[in-house]
Motif scaffolding. Sequence first.
Motif, PDB file in Angstrom:
ATOM      1  N   ARG A 191       0.857  -1.193   0.000  1.00 23.67           N
ATOM      2  CA  ARG A 191       0.000   0.000   0.000  1.00 23.67           C
ATOM      3  C   ARG A 191       0.883   1.229   0.000  1.00 23.67           C
ATOM      4  NH1 ARG A 191      -5.354  -0.214   1.279  1.00 23.67           N
ATOM      5  NH2 ARG A 191      -6.126  -2.128   2.216  1.00 23.67           N
TER       6      ARG A 191
ATOM      7  N   TYR B  57       0.833   5.562   0.687  1.00 22.60           N
ATOM      8  CA  TYR B  57       0.100   6.716   1.232  1.00 22.60           C
ATOM      9  C   TYR B  57       0.884   7.949   0.799  1.00 22.60           C
ATOM     10  CZ  TYR B  57      -1.829   3.044   4.258  1.00 22.60           C
ATOM     11  OH  TYR B  57      -2.419   1.898   4.737  1.00 22.60           O
TER      12      TYR B  57
ATOM     13  N   ASP C 110      -8.948  -6.922  10.436  1.00 26.13           N
ATOM     14  CA  ASP C 110      -8.752  -7.673   9.186  1.00 26.13           C
ATOM     15  C   ASP C 110      -9.587  -8.945   9.306  1.00 26.13           C
ATOM     16  OD1 ASP C 110      -7.039  -5.684   8.387  1.00 26.13           O
ATOM     17  OD2 ASP C 110      -5.237  -6.750   9.034  1.00 26.13           O
TER      18      ASP C 110
ATOM     19  N   ARG D 198       4.287   7.279   2.837  1.00 28.83           N
ATOM     20  CA  ARG D 198       4.520   5.996   3.501  1.00 28.83           C
ATOM     21  C   ARG D 198       4.249   4.831   2.550  1.00 28.83           C
ATOM     22  NH1 ARG D 198       0.933   2.407   6.611  1.00 28.83           N
ATOM     23  NH2 ARG D 198       2.203   1.232   8.083  1.00 28.83           N
TER      24      ARG D 198
ATOM     25  N   SER E 107       3.883   0.517   2.725  1.00 30.12           N
ATOM     26  CA  SER E 107       3.684  -0.502   3.733  1.00 30.12           C
ATOM     27  C   SER E 107       3.430  -1.853   3.072  1.00 30.12           C
ATOM     28  CB  SER E 107       2.512  -0.052   4.604  1.00 30.12           C
ATOM     29  OG  SER E 107       1.988  -1.091   5.314  1.00 30.12           O
TER      30      SER E 107
HETATM   31  O1  LIG Z   1      -0.878   0.189   5.751  1.00 29.56           O
HETATM   32  C1  LIG Z   1      -0.802  -0.492   6.741  1.00 29.56           C
HETATM   33  O2  LIG Z   1       0.192  -0.519   7.443  1.00 29.56           O
HETATM   34  C2  LIG Z   1      -1.961  -1.363   7.189  1.00 29.56           C
HETATM   35  C3  LIG Z   1      -3.127  -1.302   6.305  1.00 29.56           C
HETATM   36  C4  LIG Z   1      -4.196  -2.195   6.794  1.00 29.56           C
HETATM   37  O3  LIG Z   1      -4.554  -2.169   7.942  1.00 29.56           O
HETATM   38  C5  LIG Z   1      -4.812  -3.143   5.888  1.00 29.56           C
HETATM   39  O4  LIG Z   1      -4.486  -3.154   4.708  1.00 29.56           O
HETATM   40  O5  LIG Z   1      -5.657  -3.937   6.341  1.00 29.56           O
END
Ligand SMILES: O=C(O)CCC(=O)C(=O)O
Length: 586
Positions: free
Chosen positions: A136, A138, A151, A209, A211
Motif C-alpha cells: 500500500r 500513502y 482484518d 509511507r 507498507s
Molecule cells: O498500511 C498499513 O500498514 C496497514 C493497512 C491495513 O490495515 C490493511 O491493509 O488492512
Amino acid sequence: MEPGAMAMESQLEGEIDWAPCAQAEQTGGIGEIQELFKTFRSCSGKEVPAYFAKNLASEQEVMRILQAARHGLEYSTRPDSVDGQPSFETYVFDRGDVLEQRLWDCVCDLVLHRLLPWLRERFRCPGAALCTCLMRRYLANERRAHPAHFDAHAFATCVVGLNSQDFAGGLYIQPTPSSPRSYVRLGPGDAVLHRYDLRHGVEVMHGERYSLIFWFKDSLDSCRLGTTPWYSVAAAGGDGDAAYNIANLLYLDGKLAEARSWYLAAATAGQADAALNLAVMSDQGLGGAHDPGEAQRWFEAASDRGKGAASRHLAVQHLQSPNPRRRWRGLRLLVRAANLHDTQSLVLLHQLPSATTGLDLHSRDLCLRLAAEKGNLQAQLEVGSKLLERWYYLIDSPSSWSECQRLWARATRLLQRAANAGDMGSGLRLAAACRHPEAVAKGSVRRPLHESWWWLRRVLAGAVTTAPLAQQAAALHAEHYVAVQPTAAAHFLRHEEDEGCQDACRGNLRRGWLTHLVPGKQLKMIDVVIVSDDGEDSGVEALWSQQRKILRACIVDECTDDADGWRLVQSLHVDVIFSDSSALSS
Ligand SMILES: O=C(O)CCC(=O)C(=O)O
Ligand SMILES: [Fe+2]
C-alpha cells in the motif's frame, strides 16, 4: 507550519516504544531477532496480543522492496473494503498466485523462513499459510489514512515497515473506539504481527509511507475456499469483536439479515462499531424492519462507546430542538464527535452560526482546515477552492510571488487529494485551475493542457452518471470537445474491435475517421465525445459497459509525414460519454 510537521518533531502521543516498558514483555525471541510482546484490552475485556520484531527484513531486502514499490508498480484505485475510497494498493500474491513477480522475489524468503515460522509458533497454528501479500502507498496527494478496522478475513496479519524516516504517523492500534491510538513505530524491516481480533488503522500526518502487508489464513484450505473457520469458536465464547467480524463478512456478501443479527450479538457484547452499524441498519430498514426506537437506542450506545459518527447523528437531532438545553447538549455531542476524529462534525462546527457554537470566525475556519487535513472531501474542496481564490486575487501583485506559490501548492495538494479519493467537484476545479492563463504564464503547471485533461478524465472515469459532468466538462473545455453521433461511433468501434484488423489498419481507420470528424481543427489536442441521446443504441452501449475507462484522442495538426502521423495515431483514443442532451458540440 503544517500541522503534520509539528507531529514530526515530537514523538506521537501514545506511540509504542521499542524500549521494553511496563506492559511490554520481551519474549524469548525468534532466532537472533529482538522481539516484543504487548497486549491490548478488547471491548469484551479480552487481552489481545501483538508481537513486534525488530529488523525482521534486512536493510538490503527493504531497499529492494522499496525500489520495486516506488518504480514501475501500478497501484489500484478500486474501492477499498474498509472505506470505499480508492485503495492505492497492489496485490503481490493472492491465493497461491504470484501477481507481482519482482516484488514477490524480494519477499519470498522473508515469508518462508521468518514470517511463517514466527506466526505458526506465536499463534500455535502449524497449518497457517500465506493467503495474500499486498503493498500500500500513502502519498501526499492520495490516501493518507485507513480508518480503524479489523482484518476480518485474515486469521493473522503481519505489517512490515519500510520507510519510517519519510513520514509521521502511520499504523496505530486502537482496540476500541474510546481507547487512545497507540502508534506503532516500525523502522525499516521491523514487523508487527497480530490476529483478526486487533483493531487498527493508519493515519499519515506528514510525508509519504509505503507498507507491506501479509494476510495469513489458518490453513491452505481456508485460503483456497475463502472461509474463516476460526470464528465459530471465538464467537461462541462471547467475543464481541469476532461476532462483529462475522457480521461484516456477511454484510460484504450481501447477507444483510444474517449480518444484522450478528451485529446485534456483537453490539450486545459491548462492541462499539457493531452498535453503530446496527443503528444504521435499523434506521434504514436494512436486513430487517425499519425500527426507529431500536436505531435510537443503538446510536446512543455507539455514541457512549466512542463512535464519533453516532455522537454527530445525535447532535444533529438535539441541535434542531427549540429547547436551549437540548441544543446545548447537541453542541457538546458535536464537539465530542469532532474529538473522536469525526471530520464531518468539524465541517458542521464550521457551518453552524457563531451564535449557536460560540466559535469566532477564525476558530470556525480552523475547524474546516482541520477537517480538510484529516481527509474530509467536502472540506478539501472548500478549503482548496478558497486558497485558489486567494491565489487568483494575489497573482497580479509582484510582491506576493512566494505567497502565491505557497497558496498554489496548498490548494492543489488538497484538491488533488479529494479528486484522487473520487471527489468530482475537486477534479473539475483542478482541471480549470491547471488551464488558468496565469497558472500557465507563471509556470505553476508544466503541461497545462495535459494536466487539465488528466484531472478531467479522472473525474469522468469515476462518474456514475456522466451526463451532468459531461455538461460541466464541455462548459470548461468547450473548444476541445467534439460531439459524434452514436451511429458513426458504433461504426468506428466495430472496426476497432475487428480481430482481423491489424494495428496499421486500425491506425488508418482511426486517422481517417478523425480527419473526417474534425476537419480544419487547429488544435493541439482534441477529445472526442460520443454523445448518445438514445440509451437504446446497443453498439455504443455495449462498448460503454466494456470500456468504462476514458480514453484520449490526441491529434497534432501540423503533423504531415506518415511516420509522425502513425506515432500520433497510435496514441489516439476516444472518450465515450453518454448524455441526455446533445449540448456537447465542437
Ligand atoms: O498500511 C498499513 O500498514 C496497514 C493497512 C491495513 O490495515 C490493511 O491493509 O488492512
Ligand atoms: Fe488492516
